[in-house]
Design an enzyme around this catalytic site. Structure first.
Site, PDB file in Angstrom:
ATOM      1  CG  ASN A 149      18.050  28.553  43.810  1.00 52.30           C
ATOM      2  OD1 ASN A 149      18.362  29.732  43.707  1.00 52.30           O
ATOM      3  ND2 ASN A 149      17.038  28.139  44.539  1.00 52.30           N
ATOM      4  CB  THR A 150      21.118  24.456  38.882  1.00 49.82           C
ATOM      5  OG1 THR A 150      20.027  23.652  39.284  1.00 49.82           O
ATOM      6  CG2 THR A 150      22.291  23.592  38.467  1.00 49.82           C
ATOM      7  NE  ARG A 165      25.977  23.071  53.214  1.00 51.10           N
ATOM      8  CZ  ARG A 165      25.597  23.148  51.959  1.00 51.10           C
ATOM      9  NH1 ARG A 165      24.311  23.194  51.648  1.00 51.10           N
ATOM     10  NH2 ARG A 165      26.476  23.173  50.990  1.00 51.10           N
ATOM     11  NE  ARG A 168      21.217  20.942  49.836  1.00 50.95           N
ATOM     12  CZ  ARG A 168      22.344  21.476  49.378  1.00 50.95           C
ATOM     13  NH1 ARG A 168      23.316  20.705  48.945  1.00 50.95           N
ATOM     14  NH2 ARG A 168      22.500  22.785  49.342  1.00 50.95           N
ATOM     15  CD  GLU A 199      12.935  29.010  34.728  1.00 50.63           C
ATOM     16  OE1 GLU A 199      13.314  27.859  35.039  1.00 50.63           O
ATOM     17  OE2 GLU A 199      12.546  29.854  35.572  1.00 50.63           O
ATOM     18  CB  VAL A 215       3.544  25.583  35.022  1.00 48.48           C
ATOM     19  CG1 VAL A 215       2.472  24.539  35.309  1.00 48.48           C
ATOM     20  CG2 VAL A 215       4.306  25.239  33.756  1.00 48.48           C
TER      21      VAL A 215
HETATM   22  P1  ADP Z   1      16.719  22.072  40.811  1.00 48.88           P
HETATM   23  O1  ADP Z   1      18.058  22.291  41.460  1.00 48.88           O
HETATM   24  O2  ADP Z   1      15.850  21.161  41.580  1.00 48.88           O
HETATM   25  O3  ADP Z   1      16.842  21.744  39.359  1.00 48.88           O
HETATM   26  P2  ADP Z   1      16.448  24.939  40.388  1.00 48.88           P
HETATM   27  O4  ADP Z   1      16.171  25.931  41.445  1.00 48.88           O
HETATM   28  O5  ADP Z   1      17.822  24.934  39.837  1.00 48.88           O
HETATM   29  O6  ADP Z   1      15.998  23.517  40.912  1.00 48.88           O
HETATM   30  O7  ADP Z   1      15.458  25.167  39.155  1.00 48.88           O
HETATM   31  C1  ADP Z   1      14.059  25.251  39.290  1.00 48.88           C
HETATM   32  C2  ADP Z   1      13.512  26.152  38.195  1.00 48.88           C
HETATM   33  O8  ADP Z   1      12.080  26.043  38.147  1.00 48.88           O
HETATM   34  C3  ADP Z   1      13.824  27.624  38.430  1.00 48.88           C
HETATM   35  O9  ADP Z   1      14.483  28.157  37.312  1.00 48.88           O
HETATM   36  C4  ADP Z   1      12.449  28.252  38.643  1.00 48.88           C
HETATM   37  O10 ADP Z   1      12.376  29.599  38.194  1.00 48.88           O
HETATM   38  C5  ADP Z   1      11.548  27.340  37.834  1.00 48.88           C
HETATM   39  N1  ADP Z   1      10.130  27.390  38.223  1.00 48.88           N
HETATM   40  C6  ADP Z   1       9.633  27.408  39.483  1.00 48.88           C
HETATM   41  N2  ADP Z   1       8.286  27.479  39.471  1.00 48.88           N
HETATM   42  C7  ADP Z   1       7.903  27.495  38.174  1.00 48.88           C
HETATM   43  C8  ADP Z   1       6.630  27.597  37.507  1.00 48.88           C
HETATM   44  N3  ADP Z   1       5.502  27.690  38.185  1.00 48.88           N
HETATM   45  N4  ADP Z   1       6.613  27.605  36.154  1.00 48.88           N
HETATM   46  C9  ADP Z   1       7.782  27.538  35.444  1.00 48.88           C
HETATM   47  N5  ADP Z   1       9.006  27.472  36.020  1.00 48.88           N
HETATM   48  C10 ADP Z   1       9.080  27.452  37.360  1.00 48.88           C
END
Ligand code: ADP
Length: 452
Positions: free
Chosen positions: A42-43, A284, A423, A34, A156
Site C-alpha cells: 500500500n505504500t 478523518r 490515524r 513478497e 509466507v
Molecule cells: P507498510 O506500509 O506497513 O510497509 P504495505 O502495505 O506497504 O505495508 O506493505 C506490506 C506488504 O506485505 C504488501 O506488499 C503485502 O503484499 C505483503 N504481504 C502481506 N502478507 C504477506 C505474506 N503472507 N507473505 C508475503 N508478503 C506479504
C-alpha cells in the site's frame, strides 16, 4: 534461496524495505519475501507525505514546530488511545528519519498540511509528487545497490520456532513449489501491512459494510494470523479508518485515494446541494461522518499547481474542469447559483482569515479561488487498520503476558499502538520509516547477542 540469511523480512512496503536496508548496513544478510507479483504494498499508493517535527526542512521554511506539539496533535486526533511510549519514541525519532531518507537520496523538501495537524509538518518531494511511488523507487534503488534479494509472488504461510519458542524461519509457498518450503534465518521482521482489503475481517471487527477500499488486494492481514499462531497479542482490531476522499471508478469499481494534501493546500468539499458542510481540515473521522454517500472536492488552478497528484487524477479521468463556475456546475450537475454563493462565501472567509460557518483554519498564504475551477467526485472508503500486533518501542512482538517473543520483530501497519483509534494523514509513512529502521537495528542487536 539455499543461502543462509540472517533476517527474513515479510513484506515489501516501506516498513519492509527500510528494515532490510538498515539490517544490511549493520552487517546482516537480509532477504525480503513478497506475496504479490510487484513491490511496494500500500505504500506505493500513499499520497500526502511524511510527518516529522523539528526538521531542517521546517527550519528553512520558517516553521517553528516541536515534538511535543506533534505528540499532542497525534494524541488528540487518536482520542488519547495511542500507546504513549510508542508515540513518544515516534515523535522523537521523526526528524532523524527524514535525515536517514536524505542520506539514502530520498529528499522530502516541501511541506504541506494534513487534516487536524496544527503545523505544516507533512514532508513531501519538492515536485509535490505523491510520496508513495517516489519513496518506493528510492528505497528500491538502495536495495538493488546492496543486492538484497526479494522473492516476489512468494507467500509466507507460517513462522518457524526452535524448541525454546524463538522465531528462526518461515514457511513459504509459491505457484512453482509443489509443497511448502522452509526458509531458515535467525530473526524475522513482520512488515505485512494491514487488512483493509479483507472484507471478511473488516466485517468481523466493525460495522463497516458496503464500503469500497483504497487498498491493494494483498492487504488481507496475513501478518495477524502468522503472529497469533506463535502467541502474539493482537490489539485494537476494531479501529478501522475510513478515508473521506476516495474516487470510485463507476465502471471498474476500482477505488483511488485522493490525497489529503489537496485539502491541505486549500480544496473545499461541497455536497450535492453545492454547499460546504464541514471544516475540511477536521480529522478523518469527522469529515467522513459528514459525507452523505458522496460529494465533490472543489479547487482551482493554484491548488492544482501545488499538488502534482492532480495530473494523475486528471489522466485517469477523475477531474472535471470549468473555465467558469457555471461551466463547472453544469459538468458536475450542481446548481450554479448555489455553487456560486458557496464560492463567494468561501472567498470572503479566505480574505477575512475567518471561516464563521465551519471554523476551518485559514492559512496565511491561502488565496481565493481563481479560474479555471476543478471538481473531483469523492466518497469515503475503508483505508487503514490501526490495530494489529502488539510491539514495544524496540519493535519486539509481545505475547498476552507482555513478554517478548524472541526473534520476532514487527513494523508498519501490521502493528498496533501508534495511532490510537484515528490515524493522522502523513503518520503512516513516518511510522514505516521510524519503526522500519528500529526493526532492522533491533534484529541486528538480537542476532549479535545470539552469536556471542
Ligand atoms: P507498510 O506500509 O506497513 O510497509 P504495505 O502495505 O506497504 O505495508 O506493505 C506490506 C506488504 O506485505 C504488501 O506488499 C503485502 O503484499 C505483503 N504481504 C502481506 N502478507 C504477506 C505474506 N503472507 N507473505 C508475503 N508478503 C506479504
Amino acid at each position: 534461496m539455499n543461502e543462509n540469511y540472517d533476517v527474513i523480512i515479510i513484506g515489501s512496503g516501506s516498513a519492509g524495505l527500510v528494515s532490510a536496508i538498515q539490517a544490511y548496513e549493520l552487517g546482516l544478510k537480509p532477504i525480503i519475501i513478497e506475496k504479490m507479483p510487484s513491490i511496494g504494498g500500500n505504500t506505493k499508493r500513499a499520497s500526502s507525505g511524511m510527518n516529522a517535527a523539528e526538521t531542517t526542512v521546517q527550519q528553512k521554511k520558517g516553521i517553528q514546530d516541536t515534538t511535543t506539539s506533534f505528540y499532542d496533535d497525534t494524541y488528540r486526533i487518536g482520542h488519547q488511545k495511542n500507546d504513549p511510549a510508542i508515540l513518544k519514541y515516534f515523535v522523537a525519532h521523526s526528524n532523524q528519519a527524514i535525515e536517514w531518507l536524505a542520506q539514502h537520496y530520498i529528499l522530502l523538501e516541501d511541506l504541506t498540511l494534513t487534516a487536524g495537524m496544527t503545523k505544516k509538518r507533512t514532508h513531501r518531494p519538492a515536485s509535490t509528487a505523491p510520496i508513495g511511488q517516489y519513496l518506493i523507487n528510492g528505497l528500491l534503488s538502495q536495495i538493488k545497490t546492496y543486492h538484497i534479494p526479494i522473492l516476489l509472488s512468494t507467500k509466507v504461510t507460517a513462522l518457524k520456532q526452535n524448541s525454546q519458542g524463538w522465531i528462526n524461519g518461515v514457511a513459504i509457498s509459491t505457484k512453482e513449489l509443489s509443497k511448502e518450503t522452509v526458509l531458515d534465518g535467525r530473526a524475522v521482521i513482520l512488515a505485512t501491512g494491514g487488512f483493509a482489503a479483507n472484507q471478511k475481517l473488516i466485517q468481523q471487527y466493525s460495522q463497516l459494510i458496503g464500503y469500497p477500499t483504497t487498498n491493494q488486494v494483498g492487504a488481507t492481514g496475513d501478518g495477524l494470523f502468522l503472529a497469533e499462531n506463535v502467541g502474539a497479542q493482537l490489539c485494537n482490531l476494531e479501529n478501522i479508518q475510513i478515508h473521506p476522499t476516495a474516487h470510485v471508478n463507476q465502471v471498474t469499481g476500482r477505488t483511488y485515494l485522493i490525497g489529503e494534501a489537496l485539502r491541505g493546500e486549500g480544496a473545499i468539499l461541497v455536497n450535492h446541494q453545492g454547499e460546504r458542510f464541514v471544516n475540511e481540515l477536521a480529522d478523518r473521522q469527522i469529515v467522513s461522518a459528514t459525507i452523505e454517500h458522496d460529494s465533490f472536492l472543489i479547487f482551482d488552478q493554484r491548488i492544482r499547481e501545488r499538488s502534482q497528484a492532480v495530473d494523475f487524477y486528471d489522466k485517469m479521468g477523475f477531474v472535471q474542469q470549468g473555465e467558469t463556475i457555471s461551466e463547472l456546475a453544469t459538468r458536475t450537475h450542481l446548481d450554479t447559483k448555489r455553487l456560486r454563493d458557496t464560492l463567494e462565501n468561501w472567498e470572503k472567509s479566505v480574505r477575512a482569515h475567518n471561516d464563521p460557518d465551519f471554523k476551518r483554519p485559514i492559512l496565511s498564504q491561502q488565496l481565493p479561488f481563481k479560474s479555471p475551477f476543478y471538481a473531483i467526485r469523492i466518497q469515503p472508503a475503508v483505508h487503514y487498520t490501526m490495530g494489529g500486533v502488539r510491539i514495544n518501542t524496540k519493535t519486539e512482538v509481545m505475547n498476552a503476558q507482555q513478554e517478548v517473543i524472541h526473534g520476532l520483530f514487527a513494523a508498519g501497519e501490521v502493528t498496533s499502538g501508534l495511532h490510537g483509534d484515528n490515524r493522522v494523514g502523513g503518520n503512516s509513512i513516518a511510522e514505516t520509516i521510524v519503526f522500519g529502521q528500529q526493526a532492522g537495528r533491533q534484529a541486528a542487536q538480537y542476532i549479535q547477542r545470539l552469536v556471542n
